[in-house]
Design an enzyme around this catalytic site. Structure first.
Site, short mmCIF file in Angstrom:
data_model
loop_
_atom_site.label_atom_id
_atom_site.label_comp_id
_atom_site.label_asym_id
_atom_site.label_seq_id
_atom_site.Cartn_x
_atom_site.Cartn_y
_atom_site.Cartn_z
N SER A 75 0.71 -1.20 0.00
CA SER A 75 0.02 0.01 0.09
C SER A 75 0.80 0.99 -0.05
O SER A 75 1.79 1.43 -1.07
CB SER A 75 -0.89 0.14 1.15
OG SER A 75 -2.03 0.95 1.03
N LYS A 111 -20.78 17.32 8.50
CA LYS A 111 -19.78 17.31 9.38
C LYS A 111 -19.63 16.09 10.20
O LYS A 111 -18.48 15.92 10.91
CB LYS A 111 -20.27 18.71 10.28
CG LYS A 111 -19.94 19.80 9.57
CD LYS A 111 -18.50 20.03 8.94
CE LYS A 111 -17.51 20.24 10.23
NZ LYS A 111 -16.13 20.59 9.45
#
Length: 299
Positions: free
Chosen positions: A112, A164
């Site tokens: 990764s 949010k």
């Protein structure tokens, strides 16, 4: 001669540039990039990789006098895409500025983000047993809403903006949040593919599974074009640069670490009352995430 009298010589030989000068002998600085890639230190004492922690050590390596190449010793299961890109960009910038080739060596794992770092090199080598690849994007976390209920903690969250509180670990998971996350992952995955393709070019095999997040041993990675060959840093570097001195370049450790003392686990025991319990939960979750990052590859 006593060991005390030999100490200055030993120290000098480890320093880059004029302080470690040995005539006209060429030098290959070696920088170790080991740990999970994250923007800040976690709650466990394992090493972390990020732009802030690597900037100075990379500068010292590339500015070493008589350097003929820079070697990167990579051992990382990945982590933050942004920090991976920032460190890799810094490596490429310094390599171009100083006109030095960069060779990467995969140790236990370069997966990764760890493989993203390896692709910053001009050549990549691995051990036959190394784990290489994982060209994909993963997001992980924990749902902790049941935990705070068990402890009798009341969560008070106020937002301006419907998104949010998206993916808040203390709130139930929402399907629309998962759809948004997958879209973001696809975009980041595309950037990862573009980076690998740009750096490895026609060395890559035409394998449909190359960008699925799969991992391979170093031996298999050679056939796929993910690495250029098998070998150890000392074996490859001494053959490529005969007579060159291989010099580890390390970052400066914090004072407590140099004294052999640990530091309190950041974020584990802060705040007070219910906030302290939440901090404990988050700290433990972060520690578990870090451990899981290595565990995916049997480490």
């Amino acid at each position: 001669m006593t060991s005390a009298l030999r100490l200055p010589d030993r120290l000098s030989s480890r320093l880059p540039g004029r302080l470690g000068d040995k005539g006209d002998q060429a030098v290959v600085p070696m920088v170790r990039l080991s740990g999970v890639i994250a923007p800040q230190q976690g709650p466990v004492p394992r090493a972390m990789i990020n732009a802030a922690s690597t900037d100075k050590v990379l500068e010292r390596a590339f500015e070493t006098e008589k350097a003929v190449a820079v070697a990167l010793l990579i051992n990382s299961p990945g982590g933050s895409p942004t920090q991976s890109a920032l460190v890799a960009d810094r490596i490429r910038g310094l390599a171009d500025e100083h006109e030095l080739p960069v060779l990467a060596f995969c140790e236990d794992v370069a997966a990764s983000g760890g493989y993203w770092l390896a692709c910053a090199a001009d050549e990549i080598y691995a051990h036959a047993t190394s784990i290489v690849g994982s060209i994909g994007v993963i997001s992980q976390g924990f749902g902790l809403e049941g935990l705070i209920q068990r402890w009798g903690i009341e969560r008070r969250l106020h937002t301006a903006g419907a998104s949010k509180s998206r993916l808040d670990p203390f709130l139930p998971e929402k399907e629309e949040d998962i759809v948004w996350l997958r879209g973001l992952q696809d975009e980041l995955h595309g950037l990862f593919r573009d980076w690998v393709t740009e750096r490895r070019g026609d060395k890559l095999a035409e394998d449909t599974e190359l960008f699925t997040g799969e991992v391979w041993t170093g031996t298999r990675a050679v056939g796929l074009g993910l690495v250029d060959g098998l070998g150890t840093p000392r074996g490859v570097l001494t053959e490529r640069f005969p007579g060159a001195r291989l010099t580890p370049v390390e970052g400066r450790k914090p004072l407590l670490a140099r004294l052999g003392l640990g530091q309190p686990a950041a974020g584990l025991f802060t705040g007070s009352g219910g906030g302290a319990a939440a901090d404990v939960a988050l700290g433990l979750a972060q520690a578990a995430d870090i451990r899981a990052s290595w565990a995916r590859y049997g480490l």
